[in-house]
Scaffold this active site. Sequence first.
Site, short mmCIF file in Angstrom:
data_model
loop_
_atom_site.label_atom_id
_atom_site.label_comp_id
_atom_site.label_asym_id
_atom_site.label_seq_id
_atom_site.Cartn_x
_atom_site.Cartn_y
_atom_site.Cartn_z
N GLY A 186 0.77 -1.14 -0.13
CA GLY A 186 -0.05 -0.06 0.26
C GLY A 186 0.86 1.33 -0.02
N TYR A 187 0.39 2.43 0.48
CA TYR A 187 0.92 3.88 0.53
C TYR A 187 2.32 3.65 1.40
CZ TYR A 187 -3.12 5.86 -1.46
OH TYR A 187 -4.10 6.24 -2.08
N ARG A 209 -3.54 -4.75 -7.52
CA ARG A 209 -2.51 -3.79 -6.81
C ARG A 209 -1.07 -4.23 -7.11
NH1 ARG A 209 -3.29 -0.81 -0.89
NH2 ARG A 209 -3.47 1.31 -2.10
N ASN A 230 -3.49 -3.06 6.30
CA ASN A 230 -4.25 -1.83 6.78
C ASN A 230 -4.63 -2.37 8.33
OD1 ASN A 230 -5.15 -3.81 4.93
ND2 ASN A 230 -7.02 -2.78 4.65
N LEU A 257 6.26 8.69 7.45
CA LEU A 257 6.06 9.24 6.28
C LEU A 257 4.64 10.19 6.02
CD1 LEU A 257 3.96 8.07 3.94
CD2 LEU A 257 5.84 6.54 3.91
N ALA A 272 0.86 8.63 19.52
CA ALA A 272 1.19 9.66 20.30
C ALA A 272 1.65 11.04 19.24
CB ALA A 272 2.39 9.76 21.13
N CYS A 329 -4.72 8.42 8.38
CA CYS A 329 -4.18 8.05 9.73
C CYS A 329 -4.59 9.11 11.17
CB CYS A 329 -2.59 8.39 9.67
SG CYS A 329 -1.89 7.32 8.66
N GLN A 333 -7.22 10.65 12.07
CA GLN A 333 -8.30 10.06 12.87
C GLN A 333 -8.50 8.93 13.44
OE1 GLN A 333 -12.54 11.90 12.15
NE2 GLN A 333 -13.03 9.71 11.22
N LYS A 389 -4.92 16.34 0.73
CA LYS A 389 -3.96 17.31 0.78
C LYS A 389 -3.43 17.31 -0.68
CE LYS A 389 0.21 16.04 2.66
NZ LYS A 389 1.27 15.50 3.51
N1 NAD Z 1 -0.75 5.94 4.57
C1 NAD Z 1 0.22 6.49 5.45
O1 NAD Z 1 0.58 7.41 4.92
C2 NAD Z 1 0.70 5.85 6.45
C3 NAD Z 1 1.77 6.44 7.31
C4 NAD Z 1 2.15 5.83 8.32
C5 NAD Z 1 1.80 4.62 8.73
N2 NAD Z 1 0.51 3.92 8.33
C6 NAD Z 1 0.17 2.86 8.59
O2 NAD Z 1 0.56 1.64 7.91
C7 NAD Z 1 -0.43 0.90 7.67
C8 NAD Z 1 -0.51 0.48 6.40
O3 NAD Z 1 -1.25 1.66 5.51
P1 NAD Z 1 -1.44 1.98 4.21
O4 NAD Z 1 -1.96 3.34 3.86
O5 NAD Z 1 -0.15 1.38 3.27
O6 NAD Z 1 -2.52 0.88 3.68
P2 NAD Z 1 -3.13 0.41 2.26
O7 NAD Z 1 -4.40 0.09 2.45
O8 NAD Z 1 -2.83 1.20 1.29
O9 NAD Z 1 -1.97 -0.91 2.13
C9 NAD Z 1 -2.51 -2.13 2.88
C10 NAD Z 1 -2.35 -3.28 2.02
O10 NAD Z 1 -2.34 -4.54 2.62
C11 NAD Z 1 -2.81 -5.52 1.83
N3 NAD Z 1 -3.24 -6.63 2.88
C12 NAD Z 1 -4.13 -6.79 4.00
N4 NAD Z 1 -4.04 -7.83 4.41
C13 NAD Z 1 -3.08 -8.66 3.80
C14 NAD Z 1 -2.52 -10.04 4.01
N5 NAD Z 1 -2.81 -10.88 4.95
N6 NAD Z 1 -1.50 -10.18 3.08
C15 NAD Z 1 -1.06 -9.36 2.17
N7 NAD Z 1 -1.58 -8.31 1.91
C16 NAD Z 1 -2.64 -7.87 2.91
C17 NAD Z 1 -3.97 -4.77 1.26
O11 NAD Z 1 -4.40 -5.79 0.26
C18 NAD Z 1 -3.41 -3.58 1.01
O12 NAD Z 1 -3.16 -3.48 -0.30
C19 NAD Z 1 -1.82 1.16 8.52
O13 NAD Z 1 -1.59 0.71 9.72
C20 NAD Z 1 -1.65 2.83 8.67
O14 NAD Z 1 -2.13 3.24 9.71
C21 NAD Z 1 0.25 4.75 6.88
O1 UPG Z 2 -0.68 22.82 9.40
C1 UPG Z 2 -1.35 22.06 8.89
C2 UPG Z 2 -0.88 20.73 8.59
C3 UPG Z 2 -1.80 19.66 7.79
N1 UPG Z 2 -3.17 19.88 7.87
C4 UPG Z 2 -4.04 18.79 7.41
O2 UPG Z 2 -3.64 17.75 8.05
C5 UPG Z 2 -3.72 16.36 7.31
C6 UPG Z 2 -2.78 15.60 7.28
O3 UPG Z 2 -1.73 16.05 6.72
P1 UPG Z 2 -0.12 15.32 6.87
O4 UPG Z 2 0.14 15.19 8.26
O5 UPG Z 2 0.76 16.22 6.22
O6 UPG Z 2 -0.46 14.24 5.94
P2 UPG Z 2 -0.41 12.52 6.27
O7 UPG Z 2 -0.08 11.80 5.01
O8 UPG Z 2 -1.87 12.13 6.96
O9 UPG Z 2 0.78 12.24 7.29
C7 UPG Z 2 0.42 12.09 8.71
O10 UPG Z 2 -0.19 10.63 9.16
C8 UPG Z 2 0.93 9.88 8.79
C9 UPG Z 2 0.03 8.40 8.86
O11 UPG Z 2 0.39 8.01 10.21
C10 UPG Z 2 2.22 9.91 9.48
O12 UPG Z 2 3.00 9.12 9.04
C11 UPG Z 2 2.71 11.22 9.34
O13 UPG Z 2 3.99 11.55 10.08
C12 UPG Z 2 1.63 12.28 9.68
O14 UPG Z 2 1.98 13.79 9.17
C13 UPG Z 2 -4.22 17.06 5.85
O15 UPG Z 2 -5.50 16.95 5.54
C14 UPG Z 2 -3.61 18.33 5.93
O16 UPG Z 2 -4.14 19.25 4.73
C15 UPG Z 2 -3.61 21.12 8.00
O17 UPG Z 2 -4.93 21.19 8.03
N2 UPG Z 2 -2.98 22.12 8.68
#
Ligand code: NAD
Ligand code: UPG
Length: 484
Positions: free
Chosen positions: A13-14, A41, A90, A163, A222, A276, A278, A339
């Site tokens: 994923g992402y 995917r 996820n 990230l 946190a 993330c 919420q 964003k």
């Molecule tokens: N999106 C972000 O910016 C971000 C940043 C930091 C942390 N996180 C955390 O990282 C985790 C993943 O987030 P994401 O945004 O990459 O999710 P995502 O939904 O984009 O990707 C998750 C992937 O896992 C796959 N999956 C689920 N169960 C599986 C299994 N048993 N075997 C193989 N594949 C499986 C799904 O098909 C999906 O493609 C979450 O816990 C999220 O909170 C996300």
């Molecule tokens: O001053 C600000 C900064 C951000 N936002 C909004 O806040 C949300 C989240 O933005 P941002 O944090 O930049 O993006 P995410 O990709 O959601 O990243 C957050 O969530 C990720 C998933 O957990 C973490 O890894 C990152 O460190 C954390 O910044 C978006 O809607 C932004 O538009 C505002 O409204 N005001």
Amino acid sequence: MSLPGKIVCIGAGYVGGPTMAMIAKNCPMIQVTVVDISQPRIDAWNSDDLPIYEPGLDEVVKACRGKNLFFSTDVDTCVAEADIIFVSVNTPTKTKGIGAGMAADLTYWESAARGIARVSKGYKIIVEKSTVPVKTAEAVEKVLTSCADSFFTFDVLSNPEFLAEGTAISDLAKPDRVLIGGKESDSGRKAVACLASVYQQWVPKENVVCSNLWSAELTKLAANAVLAQRISSMNSLSALCEATGADVQQVGYAIGMDTRIGSKFLNASVGFGGSCFQKDILNLVYICDSMGLKEVAEYWRQVIVMNDYQKTRFVHRMISTMFNTVSNKKIGILGFAFKKDTGDTRETPAIDVCRGLLTDGAKLDIYDPKVKEDLIRSELQLGKFEWDHPQAYANRVAGIKDESINVSSSAMDAARDSHGIAILTEWDEFKALDYEEVFKVMVKPAFIFDGRNLLDHNALRKIGFVVYGIGKPLDPFVTEHKET
Ligand SMILES: NC(=O)c1ccc[n+]([C@@H]2O[C@H](COP(=O)([O-])OP(=O)(O)OC[C@H]3O[C@@H](n4cnc5c(N)ncnc54)[C@H](O)[C@@H]3O)[C@@H](O)[C@H]2O)c1
Ligand SMILES: O=c1ccn([C@@H]2O[C@H](COP(=O)(O)OP(=O)(O)O[C@H]3O[C@H](CO)[C@@H](O)[C@H](O)[C@H]3O)[C@@H](O)[C@H]2O)c(=O)[nH]1
């Protein structure tokens, strides 16, 4: 400490995709495979049209794919062969049962852990990359010990990802810190050192921070709670600014100059979105509640309450300004992603704003440079928290009529014949629009509601627009906001 030969990441994923691409780029001696149960995917990761948009990602993937970076659906084989297994599946908010609407749903995590147990032999390091509740490592350990072969030994580490979307590649290239939590045992310490050696191929040693497992798990929740709290603080002040004539950008700038506060994450907006903030705060609140820490839970819950208030306030402001009715009025929505520089719409404030306007009978014309029409339509029809559950697309929200929504392929088309425009994402291209032309094609009076304080409001007023900016002194034309 010798480097591992093979790394696998479960979840493409992402997080899984970009994180592994960065490891592959910086560690050419390690074979990195990203696996997923979703064939589409994986096909997309193997194509020229990657499944996520992230500046700089294409280049990194193209440089490593087929050399030491692979994408596959053969989860079992890749897991069986790996020395380190990252789990980046996820972890959505539960939609039913105990803790619904609050707790993290660990179904996908448990299924991944059971899969690891089924095929693993020898010693492996299991890395929690997903954001998980505190003590998840303990549960994972129990699943692995009870389901695995007796020849399988392991250590579980917590290595949360920080990230942000839109800047994932630069965040991964130069992270503020990499956090690795492990058990305080000989084996735990060796596992931490092994993972640290991977990151130290490109991250300075002093930026790789080690802690115990529970601290690492909690730090992730946190960090997001504190970041979101700053935005909610500014959003709460934005309402006060509008009531008093203060300007939230001036206030934010001046308080951010205090080095103890710092200038980042102080931008008032229509509300924070993304997959993330919420989810992770609700998870934190649920954990506090479960531990009997009611006051602590209530404290963090307010961050979400304020965010919901801000989105509702924005819709009320739009409606009250447009003479208390938007019924059958066309409104141009500029931006749908949560964003800029991402096509991600998970928990985007645009969903709540659009639904609020649709409920009042508005006709929406939506434009976003990176979000496709199908995704916009399905987002407006999914129930809360359902976006992260694959089966949810079957359960559409009743009552959102497709004919009230048009999706345009340019900002100008979305603006044409509209009574008002709402800027919901801070895309750079919205700054560069020819607003003289936009004004000409709109119904008069022409309103702009700037949910990101992106535009030059005085220049717009000179053209003839009535302008509302979050937390900015009110345009004389803008009526006082009244809760109804
Ligand atoms: N999106 C972000 O910016 C971000 C940043 C930091 C942390 N996180 C955390 O990282 C985790 C993943 O987030 P994401 O945004 O990459 O999710 P995502 O939904 O984009 O990707 C998750 C992937 O896992 C796959 N999956 C689920 N169960 C599986 C299994 N048993 N075997 C193989 N594949 C499986 C799904 O098909 C999906 O493609 C979450 O816990 C999220 O909170 C996300
Ligand atoms: O001053 C600000 C900064 C951000 N936002 C909004 O806040 C949300 C989240 O933005 P941002 O944090 O930049 O993006 P995410 O990709 O959601 O990243 C957050 O969530 C990720 C998933 O957990 C973490 O890894 C990152 O460190 C954390 O910044 C978006 O809607 C932004 O538009 C505002 O409204 N005001």
